[in-house]
Structure formats: structure tokens, C-alpha cells
Write a protein that holds these residues in place. Structure first.
Motif, PDB file in Angstrom:
ATOM      1  N   LEU A 243      24.591   5.601   8.640  1.00  0.00           N
ATOM      2  CA  LEU A 243      24.033   6.521   7.553  1.00  0.00           C
ATOM      3  C   LEU A 243      23.374   5.894   6.634  1.00  0.00           C
ATOM      4  CD1 LEU A 243      26.626   9.452   7.297  1.00  0.00           C
ATOM      5  CD2 LEU A 243      24.164   9.540   8.161  1.00  0.00           C
ATOM      6  N   SER A 244      23.763   4.903   5.777  1.00  0.00           N
ATOM      7  CA  SER A 244      23.185   4.599   4.606  1.00  0.00           C
ATOM      8  C   SER A 244      21.883   3.633   5.062  1.00  0.00           C
ATOM      9  CB  SER A 244      24.344   3.773   3.572  1.00  0.00           C
ATOM     10  OG  SER A 244      24.988   2.792   4.431  1.00  0.00           O
ATOM     11  N   TRP A 245      21.842   3.267   6.115  1.00  0.00           N
ATOM     12  CA  TRP A 245      20.840   2.416   6.824  1.00  0.00           C
ATOM     13  C   TRP A 245      19.450   3.247   6.699  1.00  0.00           C
ATOM     14  CZ3 TRP A 245      17.165   2.807  10.514  1.00  0.00           C
ATOM     15  CH2 TRP A 245      16.280   1.356  10.643  1.00  0.00           C
ATOM     16  N   PHE A 246      19.590   4.386   6.717  1.00  0.00           N
ATOM     17  CA  PHE A 246      18.358   5.421   6.643  1.00  0.00           C
ATOM     18  C   PHE A 246      17.554   5.570   5.036  1.00  0.00           C
ATOM     19  CE2 PHE A 246      20.286   6.923  10.492  1.00  0.00           C
ATOM     20  CZ  PHE A 246      19.109   6.815  11.547  1.00  0.00           C
ATOM     21  N   LEU A 247      18.800   5.378   4.187  1.00  0.00           N
ATOM     22  CA  LEU A 247      18.311   5.612   2.705  1.00  0.00           C
ATOM     23  C   LEU A 247      17.333   4.953   2.207  1.00  0.00           C
ATOM     24  CD1 LEU A 247      21.825   6.537   0.956  1.00  0.00           C
ATOM     25  CD2 LEU A 247      19.825   8.024   1.484  1.00  0.00           C
ATOM     26  N   PRO A 248      17.112   3.647   2.223  1.00  0.00           N
ATOM     27  CA  PRO A 248      16.119   3.045   1.712  1.00  0.00           C
ATOM     28  C   PRO A 248      14.787   3.495   2.262  1.00  0.00           C
ATOM     29  CG  PRO A 248      17.816   1.301   2.378  1.00  0.00           C
ATOM     30  CD  PRO A 248      18.251   2.643   2.894  1.00  0.00           C
ATOM     31  N   TRP A 249      14.603   3.656   3.672  1.00  0.00           N
ATOM     32  CA  TRP A 249      13.493   4.153   4.186  1.00  0.00           C
ATOM     33  C   TRP A 249      13.064   5.474   3.679  1.00  0.00           C
ATOM     34  CZ3 TRP A 249      11.018   0.353   6.260  1.00  0.00           C
ATOM     35  CH2 TRP A 249      11.921  -0.899   7.007  1.00  0.00           C
ATOM     36  N   ILE A 250      13.986   6.548   3.734  1.00  0.00           N
ATOM     37  CA  ILE A 250      13.517   7.824   3.284  1.00  0.00           C
ATOM     38  C   ILE A 250      13.247   7.667   1.589  1.00  0.00           C
ATOM     39  CG2 ILE A 250      14.401  10.022   2.678  1.00  0.00           C
ATOM     40  CD1 ILE A 250      16.407   9.541   5.035  1.00  0.00           C
ATOM     41  N   LEU A 251      13.868   6.800   0.912  1.00  0.00           N
ATOM     42  CA  LEU A 251      13.687   6.897  -0.567  1.00  0.00           C
ATOM     43  C   LEU A 251      12.252   6.076  -0.894  1.00  0.00           C
ATOM     44  CD1 LEU A 251      17.106   6.240  -1.866  1.00  0.00           C
ATOM     45  CD2 LEU A 251      15.761   8.241  -2.298  1.00  0.00           C
ATOM     46  N   ALA A 252      11.980   5.072  -0.055  1.00  0.00           N
ATOM     47  CA  ALA A 252      10.777   4.413  -0.164  1.00  0.00           C
ATOM     48  C   ALA A 252       9.414   5.490   0.091  1.00  0.00           C
ATOM     49  CB  ALA A 252      10.657   3.189   0.684  1.00  0.00           C
ATOM     50  N   PHE A 253       9.742   6.091   1.387  1.00  0.00           N
ATOM     51  CA  PHE A 253       8.544   7.098   1.614  1.00  0.00           C
ATOM     52  C   PHE A 253       8.381   8.314   0.680  1.00  0.00           C
ATOM     53  CE2 PHE A 253       7.701  11.263   4.236  1.00  0.00           C
ATOM     54  CZ  PHE A 253       6.613  10.687   4.804  1.00  0.00           C
ATOM     55  N   TYR A 254       9.631   8.469   0.042  1.00  0.00           N
ATOM     56  CA  TYR A 254       9.423   9.445  -1.104  1.00  0.00           C
ATOM     57  C   TYR A 254       8.421   8.934  -2.319  1.00  0.00           C
ATOM     58  CZ  TYR A 254      11.450  12.740  -4.693  1.00  0.00           C
ATOM     59  OH  TYR A 254      11.360  13.550  -5.704  1.00  0.00           O
ATOM     60  N   LEU A 255       9.058   7.816  -2.712  1.00  0.00           N
ATOM     61  CA  LEU A 255       8.401   7.130  -3.812  1.00  0.00           C
ATOM     62  C   LEU A 255       7.118   6.884  -3.233  1.00  0.00           C
ATOM     63  CD1 LEU A 255      10.556   4.069  -4.910  1.00  0.00           C
ATOM     64  CD2 LEU A 255       9.945   6.462  -6.038  1.00  0.00           C
ATOM     65  N   VAL A 256       6.468   6.672  -2.138  1.00  0.00           N
ATOM     66  CA  VAL A 256       5.016   6.500  -1.949  1.00  0.00           C
ATOM     67  C   VAL A 256       4.469   7.662  -1.984  1.00  0.00           C
ATOM     68  CG1 VAL A 256       3.375   5.851  -0.151  1.00  0.00           C
ATOM     69  CG2 VAL A 256       5.336   4.505  -0.447  1.00  0.00           C
ATOM     70  N   LEU A 257       4.766   8.953  -1.667  1.00  0.00           N
ATOM     71  CA  LEU A 257       4.347  10.224  -1.756  1.00  0.00           C
ATOM     72  C   LEU A 257       4.165  10.388  -3.032  1.00  0.00           C
ATOM     73  CD1 LEU A 257       6.164  12.358   0.930  1.00  0.00           C
ATOM     74  CD2 LEU A 257       3.764  11.802   0.708  1.00  0.00           C
ATOM     75  N   LYS A 258       5.209  10.280  -3.822  1.00  0.00           N
ATOM     76  CA  LYS A 258       5.163  10.727  -5.220  1.00  0.00           C
ATOM     77  C   LYS A 258       3.923   9.994  -6.142  1.00  0.00           C
ATOM     78  CE  LYS A 258       8.430  12.868  -7.850  1.00  0.00           C
ATOM     79  NZ  LYS A 258       8.309  14.163  -8.297  1.00  0.00           N
ATOM     80  N   PHE A 259       4.034   8.743  -5.961  1.00  0.00           N
ATOM     81  CA  PHE A 259       3.170   8.076  -6.651  1.00  0.00           C
ATOM     82  C   PHE A 259       1.727   8.147  -6.266  1.00  0.00           C
ATOM     83  CE2 PHE A 259       6.893   5.989  -8.489  1.00  0.00           C
ATOM     84  CZ  PHE A 259       6.625   6.026  -9.800  1.00  0.00           C
ATOM     85  N   GLY A 260       1.741   8.314  -4.832  1.00  0.00           N
ATOM     86  CA  GLY A 260       0.301   8.430  -4.332  1.00  0.00           C
ATOM     87  C   GLY A 260      -0.223   9.758  -4.680  1.00  0.00           C
ATOM     88  N   GLU A 261       0.669  10.780  -4.900  1.00  0.00           N
ATOM     89  CA  GLU A 261      -0.021  12.232  -5.257  1.00  0.00           C
ATOM     90  C   GLU A 261      -0.489  12.000  -6.661  1.00  0.00           C
ATOM     91  OE1 GLU A 261      -0.336  16.062  -6.873  1.00  0.00           O
ATOM     92  OE2 GLU A 261       1.219  14.607  -7.535  1.00  0.00           O
ATOM     93  N   LEU A 262       0.360  11.225  -7.589  1.00  0.00           N
ATOM     94  CA  LEU A 262      -0.070  11.364  -8.865  1.00  0.00           C
ATOM     95  C   LEU A 262      -1.528  10.372  -9.059  1.00  0.00           C
ATOM     96  CD1 LEU A 262       3.165  10.384 -10.857  1.00  0.00           C
ATOM     97  CD2 LEU A 262       1.697  12.641 -10.963  1.00  0.00           C
ATOM     98  N   VAL A 263      -1.860   9.472  -8.007  1.00  0.00           N
ATOM     99  CA  VAL A 263      -2.928   8.781  -8.220  1.00  0.00           C
ATOM    100  C   VAL A 263      -4.189   9.793  -7.839  1.00  0.00           C
ATOM    101  CG1 VAL A 263      -4.416   6.808  -6.944  1.00  0.00           C
ATOM    102  CG2 VAL A 263      -2.036   6.549  -7.806  1.00  0.00           C
ATOM    103  N   ILE A 264      -3.929  10.538  -6.615  1.00  0.00           N
ATOM    104  CA  ILE A 264      -4.834  11.380  -5.794  1.00  0.00           C
ATOM    105  C   ILE A 264      -5.373  12.578  -7.075  1.00  0.00           C
ATOM    106  CG2 ILE A 264      -5.639  12.913  -4.076  1.00  0.00           C
ATOM    107  CD1 ILE A 264      -3.744  11.220  -2.354  1.00  0.00           C
ATOM    108  N   ALA A 265      -4.121  13.155  -7.608  1.00  0.00           N
ATOM    109  CA  ALA A 265      -4.360  14.130  -8.570  1.00  0.00           C
ATOM    110  C   ALA A 265      -4.801  13.680 -10.072  1.00  0.00           C
ATOM    111  CB  ALA A 265      -3.206  14.881  -8.617  1.00  0.00           C
ATOM    112  N   ASN A 266      -5.007  12.245 -10.118  1.00  0.00           N
ATOM    113  CA  ASN A 266      -5.545  11.613 -11.384  1.00  0.00           C
ATOM    114  C   ASN A 266      -4.695  11.850 -12.501  1.00  0.00           C
ATOM    115  OD1 ASN A 266      -7.346  10.045 -12.440  1.00  0.00           O
ATOM    116  ND2 ASN A 266      -9.195  11.363 -12.463  1.00  0.00           N
TER     117      ASN A 266
END
Lengths: 394, 265
Positions: A243-266
């Protein structure tokens, strides 16, 4: 019969009594809230019409996300190794959703006509979507849990019928969950004037969905570890590590989305210069995502119960803080008012949470929730095992 | 979506330079709607006292529901208790409301209030004195205002009047009609001698957040349908692959077994 009951009460872990007392007190305050109205019992106001109850609801739904994440992994993607985790997770999910429904009843000003959600729906409302999906999904969770309750009863014959339709029901359940986990984020899409830009985004539904995967999986890990110490019943380390094997992948995906959105939204300018808000934002992501990614990247951590539990707690903390930020800490009002909950709001909340833990403990004690029993140490629970078996079969 | 962009029939024109903070609009609202003075549907926004003695100034303006062309509250309301009528009035059906208070957070103008002290509370919100309009009367606040700071009439007339006043008196008014474009346009229009932020008016964009909300919520059934198909497909594909693999393994074992048999011979 009476003596048996007395014996059970005596061998019950002592914290259950405390939980029952807290539940009783909370519900008493809840009844008073229904009688006296919201003004006298809460600190809600025109500027802050939603308070700690809504924050709790959102956090609880996210943590209950384990049930649909796991159902998808086990039934749809057929990771059969994870099967033993299904029962405790579905039970925790069902109780999580039930507590949300109870709290919502206290929160609704006109709880006496909650049925209007079905009688007069407004289909452009995200909150409508949330309420329909949660109502339907709670029913499905109950269906998924029913084998646990039926297995040793006289309605055993129903098991075959239930098992037959499990796959389609699970697929509908996973869809409903995806919908309401994301719709909880959609609710705030309309609040662009109110929510701080570090959190506001058109992608909020996606953020909420992805973080609920992580929160749900962490909840399974933490729950299994706590149960290991309390009852000597838990999941195998191999199951938890998968189960915990999935966690780093999900969290990294989340981080990319969060920061990517802030960059796009300026909005990256606000990352460091927003004072209190910057601190909250970074705490959420460093504690809830970056540190856990590093931790769970190590196999040593994934196979260690204590380390896994700590990592899981960090993820849960991060997601809980995120829901509190979106609903409360990062919400602005024109008049710059603030909100701190009334003690009665907290008492009702503590009462409902205590009730939830009590029911979980009791069900885990008397029903075959954990299929993998791990020899840990002869706990009081194992000593009285034969009597338990008799009780269940009665 | 067409009905959302329809221009309102009636409009308010509120002139902050004429308001003297007498609060008779609040009294009129309280009497008309039979509510206490604490839960009137109109209240006063003010700049506070500004300037240095002896040049002290204080501006006020009555404030109530803006009656948006594309109201966020209507889009947010769980049970369609809030609706926008053909006349452009954002109306509240007190018999349907479940008290979720989502409208209060959704409104970019922070207008809806709540009867916090009631056992069975309702939302507090201006309905343009709907029943008075039916009788051919003006809303109570407009009819009562002694300085004509609140005017009421045809929306087009009010908008034209607002523009006439600010162009004819550029020294007296800020060159902006608040409500013309705010939140996609509202039936309540304001002109003011001081910038609107100073009066405590929220800065609103030119598109209603209801638009972004619909973009997401209207796509939901499609996403749900796609997920049902996708998940079923995923389940059947993986099941099929697993069965294939099992069959192949079985066949391989069989051939291996028959080979060893032949070798034995």
C-alpha cells in the motif's frame, strides 16, 4: 446472558468508557443546539457561515477515501494481495461517512427538511452533487461491509447473492466517490472572491481527489498499526508495504499539480510573501507531501510498522490541514473578521468522533474485520477469544 | 444559459453622495418584511471618518442584494430555494431552504445573512419587495429614502441616469458605475463621490464565479459516465489478461508434461 454482558463490560478496554462518556456529553450539547439555534451555540456569523464542522466533514471524507482507493485497487485493478485490507477500511469509511452525516444534521439550519435535497435538487450546485453521492455511496459501503456482519449469522445464505454483484457495485461506488471527493473541491470553485489565491484554483476538484487517495491509504496504514497494538489484530507488513509503495507516486503527482497550477495562474509571487498564508501553505506541502515522499521511498520504512505509521500520520496531517485551510484559515472576508469555534461546536464534534471510535472498536472486537490475525503478544483480547466466538454465534 | 444573461427589468440606482445615514431605509425594510432591526435586508456601508480636522468627511451608502444577472447564490443553492425571476429579481423560497448556508459563502458581495437566533432559521435577503412591485409600488427602502439616494425604476433608465450623472458632474463622482460590470452585471447600480473600496465594497471581477462553477458541475455527468465505462473496461481487460496468462501457463505445463512422457518412452 446478563453475566456474560457484565463480563464483557469488565474486560472492555478502559478507554471505551471515556469515549462513551464523551459521546453522551456531545450528543446532549447537540440536542441543546437543535433547541437553542445556531446563534447561541456556535460562533458562526455572516462573514463565517461555515466553521469547524465543515472543516471536519471535509477532512473526514478525505481520510475515508481509503475505501474507494482500495476498492479500485483490489477489485478493478485486481491487486489481490491487498484484499485483507478491504474490511477494516470499508468499516472505517462507513463510520467516517456516518459521522459526517450526523455532523451535517447539526450544521443544517433547517435539518427538519433535509429531504429537500432530493425533492428540490439544483443540478448546478456542487453541494447537491456532494450530498447525492455521499448518500448513495454510504449505502454502497454498507453493502460492501455486509458480509462481515452476515458471515456468522442466520442470513448467511445472502452472502452468495451479495458476492455476485460485488464488482458492478464496487465500480459504481468508485465512480460515486471520485465524483464527491472532487465535488468537495468544486464547492470552492465558486468562492474565487473569498479563498486565498494560494489555494483557489479551477483545479480544486482534482487536488481534492488526488489528496484523498493519499489520505485514504495513509489512514489504512495508521489504522492497521494502531489496531496492531490495541488488539493484536492487524494486516501483514507485506500488505502495508504494498500500500505505502503507492504513496510517493500519488504525493509527487499532487505536488506537480499544485505548483504547476500556481505557475500557470501566475501566483508564485505569493509563495513566500503572504505571511501567515505562506507558512500554512508550506507546512501543508512539506509535512504532508515532501517528507513522506522521502520516507516512503525507502523500503526499510515501508516494512517498518512504526516508521510507516509516522509517515502515514504526516500525510494525514497535511491533508487535514489542507481541508482546514480551504474551509477556514485561508478564507477571507471583506470586513476582516475572524472565526474561532464556540466550545459547544467543539463538544459536539468530539462527541461524534468519540462515538465513531467506539463503534469501530466494538465492531472490530466482535466481528471478523481483520482476516489476518498476527501473533503479537497474548493480549487480554486473545485470552477471552473462546467466549467471543460463542457470543458471535449466539 | 440564456436566461442568466437576460437584462433585468428593474434596477436600483443608489447615490452615495446623497445618503445621510438616517437609516430610514432599514426601518422601512424591517416594517415591510416584519423582521427585527438586527436582521434587516438592507444595511449601511461607510468609509469611516476620513481627512484632517477641520476637513473631516464621512460617506455612507445603503447596501443590499445586488440582484446579479448571473447570481452565484442561485448557482450554489443546493435545493433551488434561490432563483432568478424573469424580471431579474433574485428571489428566495423560504419553504424549500435547508439552511446549508452555501449561498452566504458563494455570494461575492457577502449579502445573504442568517437568522442566527431562530430555532428554525431562514436566510435573510432582499427580494426587491416583490409583493409591493405586484401592487405597482416601489420597494420600501426606495419609497422611504428622504434624500432620494435610493432610486428605483426600469433598469435601462437607471443605468442611463447613472451615466448621465457621472458625466455631467465629473468633479463630484468617481467615473465608475459599480454594478454595471461587477460580477457580470447587477440590477443594483451605485455611483459614489469616493472610490468604492473606501466604502467597503468588494472588488468583483467582470465574470460571475457562477460561470466557473457551471463549467465544472455541468461536466460531472459526462465524467461519471466515462468513469463507469473506463472502470468496467479496465476490470474486464485485466481479468482477461490474467485468464490468458493462466491458460498459457497451463498449456506450457501440459506440453512440458507430454514431452517428459515422450522422453520416458
Amino acid at each position: 446472558m446478563f453475566r456474560k454482558l457484565l463480563h464483557e463490560l469488565r474486560t472492555m478496554p478502559k478507554f471505551v468508557y471515556l469515549l462513551v462518556a464523551l459521546t453522551a456529553f456531545g450528543l446532549t450539547v447537540g440536542v441543546y443546539r437543535m433547541y437553542a439555534g445556531l446563534g447561541a451555540t456556535t460562533n458562526l456569523s455572516k462573514e463565517f457561515p461555515w466553521g469547524i464542522w465543515i472543516s471536519f466533514d471535509l477532512a473526514t471524507v478525505a481520510l475515508s477515501g481509503g475505501a474507494f482507493t482500495l476498492a479500485a485497487l483490489v477489485y478493478v485493478f485486481q491487486f489481490e494481495a491487498l484484499h485483507p485490507a478491504v474490511r477494516p477500511t470499508v468499516l472505517a469509511g462507513l463510520l467516517g461517512y456516518s459521522s459526517v452525516l450526523v455532523i451535517l444534521l447539526f450544521d443544517l439550519g433547517r435539518w427538519d427538511r433535509f429531504y429537500n435535497v432530493f425533492a428540490h435538487p439544483n443540478f448546478s450546485s456542487a453541494l447537491l452533487e456532494v450530498s447525492w453521492c455521499i448518500a448513495a455511496y454510504s449505502t454502497i459501503l454498507f453493502y460492501e461491509l455486509s458480509p462481515v456482519l452476515l458471515e456468522k449469522s442466520r442470513w448467511k445464505w445472502m452472502l452468495n447473492v451479495i458476492k455476485k454483484y460485488t464488482i458492478p457495485i464496487v465500480i459504481v461506488g468508485v465512480t460515486l466517490s471520485t465524483m464527491h471527493q472532487s465535488s468537495l473541491g468544486t464547492m470552492f470553485v465558486i468562492m474565487s472572491p473569498r479563498l486565498h489565491p494560494l489555494w483557489y484554483s479551477m483545479l480544486l476538484p482534482v487536488f481534492f481527489l488526488v489528496s484523498s487517495f493519499a489520505a485514504g491509504i495513509s489512514m489504512i496504514i495508521a489504522g492497521a498499526t494502531v489496531s496492531y497494538w490495541l488488539f493484536g489484530r492487524s494486516l501483514k507488513r507485506k500488505t502495508l508495504a504494498t500500500l505505502s509503495w503507492f504513496l510517493p507516486w500519488i504525493l509527487a503527482f499532487y505536488l506537480v499539480l499544485k505548483f504547476g497550477e500556481l505557475v500557470i495562474a501566475n501566483e508564485t509571487g505569493g509563495l513566500l510573501s503572504s505571511g501567515r498564508y505562506s507558512t500554512l501553505f508550506w507546512t501543508e506541502l512539506v509535512v504532508g507531501a515532501i517528507i513522506p515522499i522521502i520516507l516512503f521511498a525507502y523500503e526499510r520504512v515501508r516494512y517498518n510498522r512504526l516508521a510507516s505509521m509516522l509517515g502515514a500520520f504526516l500525510v494525514m496531517g497535511g491533508v487535514i490541514l489542507n481541508r482546514f485551510d480551504v474551509t477556514w484559515f485561508a478564507m477571507k472576508s471583506v470586513s476582516h473578521q475572524t472565526y474561532t469555534p464556540h466550545w459547544m461546536e467543539v463538544a459536539i464534534l468530539v462527541g461524534v468522533v468519540s462515538g465513531l471510535i467506539t463503534v469501530y472498536t466494538l465492531v472490530a472486537r466482535y466481528f471478523p474485520v481483520y482476516e489476518e490475525t498476527i501473533a503479537y503478544k497474548p493480549s487480554p483480547r486473545e485470552i477471552i477469544q473462546p467466549e467471543d466466538a460463542r457470543l458471535v454465534s449466539v | 444559459m440564456a436566461e442568466h444573461s437576460k437584462s433585468p427589468r428593474y434596477g436600483f440606482l443608489i447615490d452615495a453622495s446623497l445618503c445621510i445615514d438616517c437609516r430610514s431605509c432599514m426601518v422601512a425594510c424591517s416594517v415591510e418584511n416584519k423582521v427585527s432591526m438586527d436582521s434587516t435586508r438592507i444595511w449601511i456601508k461607510e468609509t469611516g471618518i476620513t481627512g484632517n480636522y477641520p476637513d473631516l468627511k464621512r460617506f455612507t451608502a445603503p447596501y443590499h442584494c445586488m440582484h446579479c444577472k448571473d447570481p452565484s447564490c442561485v448557482s450554489a443553492c443546493t435545493v433551488s430555494a434561490l432563483t432568478r425571476t424573469d424580471d431579474g429579481i433574485v428571489a428566495y423560497n423560504k419553504d424549500i431552504c435547508i439552511g446549508c448556508r452555501y449561498c452566504m459563502y458563494a455570494c461575492p458581495f457577502e449579502v445573504p445573512n442568517y437568522e442566527w437566533d431562530e430555532r428554525f432559521p431562514l436566510v435573510v435577503k432582499c427580494d426587491m419587495c416583490f409583493s409591493r412591485l405586484e401592487e405597482g409600488q416601489q420597494p420600501a427602502c426606495a419609497a422611504t429614502c428622504p434624500t432620494n439616494a435610493i432610486r428605483f425604476g426600469r433598469y435601462e433608465t437607471m443605468l442611463a441616469e447613472a451615466h448621465r450623472l457621472i458625466t455631467e458632474h465629473p468633479d463630484k463622482y468617481v467615473q465608475h458605475v459599480y454594478g454595471e460590470t461587477e460580477n457580470g452585471g447587477t440590477a443594483t447600480l451605485y455611483i459614489s463621490p469616493v472610490p468604492f473600496e473606501e466604502l467597503g465594497f468588494p472588488e468583483a471581477g467582470t465574470t460571475s464565479p457562477a460561470y466557473s462553477n457551471r463549467l465544472v458541475t455541468e461536466g460531472t455527468p459526462m465524467v461519471a459516465g466515462a468513469m463507469l465505462v473506463g472502470l468496467s473496461g479496465t476490470y474486464l481487460t485485466i481479468k482477461h489478461l490474467k485468464e490468458e496468462a493462466a491458460k498459457e501457463r497451463q498449456e506450457a505445463e501440459q506440453t512440458k508434461a507430454s514431452h517428459t512422457e515422450e522422453d520416458g518412452k
